[in-house]
Write a protein that holds these residues in place. Structure first.
Motif, PDB file in Angstrom:
ATOM      1  N   GLN A  39      27.006 -60.250 -13.003  1.00 12.66           N
ATOM      2  CA  GLN A  39      27.244 -60.341 -11.267  1.00 12.66           C
ATOM      3  C   GLN A  39      28.039 -59.061 -10.599  1.00 12.66           C
ATOM      4  OE1 GLN A  39      30.244 -64.001 -11.740  1.00 12.66           O
ATOM      5  NE2 GLN A  39      28.185 -65.176 -10.156  1.00 12.66           N
ATOM      6  N   GLN A  48      25.843 -53.548  -3.020  1.00 10.22           N
ATOM      7  CA  GLN A  48      26.933 -54.144  -2.801  1.00 10.22           C
ATOM      8  C   GLN A  48      28.691 -53.242  -3.708  1.00 10.22           C
ATOM      9  OE1 GLN A  48      26.140 -58.029  -3.903  1.00 10.22           O
ATOM     10  NE2 GLN A  48      25.099 -58.577  -1.239  1.00 10.22           N
ATOM     11  N   LYS A  51      31.523 -55.190  -4.217  1.00  7.69           N
ATOM     12  CA  LYS A  51      31.102 -56.284  -4.982  1.00  7.69           C
ATOM     13  C   LYS A  51      31.215 -56.391  -6.298  1.00  7.69           C
ATOM     14  CE  LYS A  51      28.786 -61.099  -4.287  1.00  7.69           C
ATOM     15  NZ  LYS A  51      27.872 -61.144  -4.068  1.00  7.69           N
ATOM     16  N   TYR A  55      33.941 -57.792  -9.325  1.00  9.73           N
ATOM     17  CA  TYR A  55      33.514 -58.624 -10.495  1.00  9.73           C
ATOM     18  C   TYR A  55      33.541 -57.871 -11.666  1.00  9.73           C
ATOM     19  CZ  TYR A  55      31.429 -62.038  -8.111  1.00  9.73           C
ATOM     20  OH  TYR A  55      31.037 -63.441  -7.416  1.00  9.73           O
ATOM     21  N   ALA A  90      34.893 -63.929  -2.622  1.00 11.76           N
ATOM     22  CA  ALA A  90      34.557 -65.131  -2.546  1.00 11.76           C
ATOM     23  C   ALA A  90      34.288 -64.791  -0.732  1.00 11.76           C
ATOM     24  CB  ALA A  90      35.729 -66.487  -1.914  1.00 11.76           C
ATOM     25  N   TYR A  92      33.249 -62.460   0.431  1.00 13.13           N
ATOM     26  CA  TYR A  92      32.073 -61.260   0.695  1.00 13.13           C
ATOM     27  C   TYR A  92      31.071 -62.615   0.542  1.00 13.13           C
ATOM     28  CZ  TYR A  92      34.002 -57.332  -0.963  1.00 13.13           C
ATOM     29  OH  TYR A  92      35.009 -55.816  -1.671  1.00 13.13           O
ATOM     30  N   LYS A  93      31.439 -63.464  -0.423  1.00 10.91           N
ATOM     31  CA  LYS A  93      30.365 -64.477  -0.537  1.00 10.91           C
ATOM     32  C   LYS A  93      30.098 -65.019   0.730  1.00 10.91           C
ATOM     33  CE  LYS A  93      30.463 -65.701  -5.260  1.00 10.91           C
ATOM     34  NZ  LYS A  93      30.907 -66.583  -6.488  1.00 10.91           N
ATOM     35  N   ALA A  96      27.918 -63.402   3.189  1.00 12.64           N
ATOM     36  CA  ALA A  96      26.927 -62.881   3.046  1.00 12.64           C
ATOM     37  C   ALA A  96      25.512 -64.348   4.327  1.00 12.64           C
ATOM     38  CB  ALA A  96      26.360 -62.445   1.521  1.00 12.64           C
ATOM     39  N   HIS A  97      26.729 -64.874   4.224  1.00 11.77           N
ATOM     40  CA  HIS A  97      26.087 -66.658   4.024  1.00 11.77           C
ATOM     41  C   HIS A  97      26.358 -67.163   6.231  1.00 11.77           C
ATOM     42  CE1 HIS A  97      24.547 -67.197   0.326  1.00 11.77           C
ATOM     43  NE2 HIS A  97      25.495 -66.999   0.110  1.00 11.77           N
ATOM     44  N   TYR A 106      28.186 -73.350   3.182  1.00  8.82           N
ATOM     45  CA  TYR A 106      28.583 -71.803   3.309  1.00  8.82           C
ATOM     46  C   TYR A 106      30.067 -71.533   4.039  1.00  8.82           C
ATOM     47  CZ  TYR A 106      26.008 -70.960  -0.608  1.00  8.82           C
ATOM     48  OH  TYR A 106      25.568 -71.498  -1.843  1.00  8.82           O
TER      49      TYR A 106
END
Length: 107
Positions: A39, A48, A51, A55, A90, A92-93, A96-97, A106
C-alpha cells in the motif's frame, strides 16, 4: 456411541492445536506488514508521500511486532504509534472520498 463421539471430538481438537503450532507467533503480523508495504508503494506511485510514509512505518511496526511475537514477548509490543498512524491513514481515506457521493459508508 457416546465414546465414539468423544473420540472423534478429541481427534478433531488435537488437529486444531497442531495447526495452530505449525507457524510462528508473528506470521499474521508479517502478512499485514507485507500488505502495508504494498500500500505504501501504491501511495508513493500516486504521489501521496505522507500516506506512503505512514504505511511504511506501520509495516515496520508490524515487522517488529512479528519478531517479538516469535519470541513470545507479546507484552513488549507497543501499539501506540501504530494506532496513531492507522487513524492518520483513515483520515486520508476519508479525505479522498469526501463529497464524492459514494454510498459505501465513506465520510
Amino acid at each position: 456411541m457416546k465414546y465414539l463421539l468423544a473420540g472423534v471430538l478429541a481427534f478433531a481438537l488435537s488437529g486444531v492445536s497442531m495447526a495452530e503450532g505449525s507457524g510462528k507467533g508473528g506470521d499474521e503480523f508479517r502478512n499485514t506488514a507485507a500488505r502495508y508495504a504494498a500500500q505504501a508503494q501504491q501511495a508513493r506511485a500516486k504521489g501521496q508521500h505522507e500516506k506512503a510514509r505512514a504505511y511504511s512505518r506501520m509495516a515496520a511496526i508490524k515487522r517488529n511486532a512479528a519478531s517479538l511475537a516469535d519470541k513470545g514477548r507479546w507484552s513488549e509490543i507497543d501499539w501506540s504509534e501504530y494506532h496513531r498512524l492507522s487513524a492518520e491513514v483513515a483520515g486520508y481515506k476519508g479525505k479522498a472520498h469526501k463529497g464524492k457521493g459514494h454510498s459505501k459508508g465513506y465520510k
